[in-house]
Design an enzyme around this catalytic site. Structure first.
Site, short mmCIF file in Angstrom:
data_model
loop_
_atom_site.label_atom_id
_atom_site.label_comp_id
_atom_site.label_asym_id
_atom_site.label_seq_id
_atom_site.Cartn_x
_atom_site.Cartn_y
_atom_site.Cartn_z
N CYS A 176 -8.44 3.68 8.21
CA CYS A 176 -9.82 3.39 7.79
C CYS A 176 -10.70 2.99 8.97
O CYS A 176 -10.21 2.58 10.03
CB CYS A 176 -9.83 2.31 6.70
SG CYS A 176 -9.80 0.62 7.31
N GLU A 200 0.83 -1.21 0.00
CA GLU A 200 0.00 0.00 0.00
C GLU A 200 0.86 1.25 0.00
O GLU A 200 0.56 2.23 -0.70
CB GLU A 200 -0.94 0.02 1.21
CG GLU A 200 -1.85 1.25 1.20
CD GLU A 200 -2.64 1.45 2.48
OE1 GLU A 200 -2.95 2.61 2.80
OE2 GLU A 200 -2.97 0.44 3.15
#
Length: 322
Positions: free
Chosen positions: A198, A129
């Site tokens: 998140c 990521e």
């Protein structure tokens, strides 16, 4: 009843981004047939990846391994601009399974760069990521920090034109410390409009923290390369509770549970519930008879599939509010 109890964390397991990514691969296999090529493991879970491989998914790291005209899917972690450009040049049919919350960070990077801000990324070096997010800009344009100590070593062009973004799966508590250090050293640094970590990462860390405070031992179901699963184990251990991460039930050791009355079980965002149930069955066989669900945040977010893979009734918006 012997008083030995298993408490299941809530929420646990699959998040909306993982659900969407797996569904994209499965739907592409249904629509176009095998093989379907996936750049990197679509999510970091061995069981999931092995299952998709059996259905005809081929996981690759180098686009040179993909034949011309084939179908290619980007993993949930996102890819760099260079990968996107190479895929376009090679003429692949591309579906993007990048988690929409990772895409949000990519868009933030583009917006900040357009405003001539130097960007710091909080994340783990080498994580796919991080590579994808930092790869939204030319090499060397973003700075990476992994620890509070890294903040003191930063050399920036202009402290008044500075911003930061974060990897979405980090430890909430550790990231807060790094952000505090950045704000202390660079008072004018721009914070993201909304927290980059998140909702699923935050909710699962909150749940496992509460679990660890109640239990004598915590088991985290997740694969070793899963960032969010590793963070769950670390959060539980940070409370002072024995904590272990297992890929599946075969990794459990009976000795861990000797003298332990309350066992907590959770799962990373890429770990399927079937693995949790197998872990649960094994621990029950070893004497923990009572099972109860813990309380926690309810999650009802759903990310829809790309329009080319949607079926009747699967419509926008991308985000169904909790």
């Amino acid at each position: 009843m012997n008083g030995k109890t298993i408490i299941l964390a809530n929420p646990r397991g699959f998040c909306a981004g993982v659900d969407r990514a797996i569904s994209i691969v499965e739907r592409a296999l249904e629509e176009f047939g095998a093989p379907i090529y996936v750049r990197h493991e679509v999510v970091h879970n061995k069981f999931v990846v092995d299952n998709l491989r059996e259905k005809g998914a081929v996981f690759i790291e180098d686009l040179a391994e993909v034949p011309p005209g084939a179908t290619l899917i980007y993993s949930a972690h996102g890819v760099s601009k260079a990968v996107q450009q190479e895929a376009a040049e090679r003429g692949f049919r591309v579906f993007d399974a990048t988690c929409p919350l990772v895409t949000k960070v990519h868009k933030e990077v583009a917006r900040l760069d357009a405003q001539d801000c130097e960007i710091i990324m909080i994340g783990h070096k080498g994580h796919v990521e991080v590579e994808g997010t930092m790869g939204q800009l030319a090499p060397g344009k973003m700075l990476l920090v992994e620890t509070v100590g890294d903040v003191a070593k930063l050399e920036v062009r202009n402290p008044d034109k500075l911003a930061y973004v974060s990897q979405t799966t980090l430890s909430v508590d550790e990231t807060k410390d790094i952000i505090a250090a950045l704000n202390a050293r660079f008072p004018n640094i721009r914070n993201p409009h909304k927290e980059d970590i998140c909702y699923a990462t935050t909710n699962r860390q909150t749940a496992v923290k509460e679990l660890a405070e109640q239990c004598d031992i915590v088991i985290v179901v997740g694969s070793p390369n899963s960032s969010n699963s590793n963070r769950l184990r670390e959060v539980a251990a940070g409370i002072g509770t024995d904590a272990y991460m297992v890929d599946n039930a075969s990794y459990l050791q009976r000795a861990w549970f000797e003298g332990k009355n309350k066992v907590g079980v959770t799962a990373g965002a890429s770990a399927p519930e079937v693995l949790v149930q197998e872990v649960l069955a094994t621990i029950r066989r070893w004497g923990h008879e009572t099972v109860r669900e813990g309380e926690g945040a309810e999650e009802s977010i759903v990310f829809v599939l790309p329009k080319e893979l949607r079926r009747e009734g699967e419509t926008k918006p991308d985000l169904c509010k909790r």
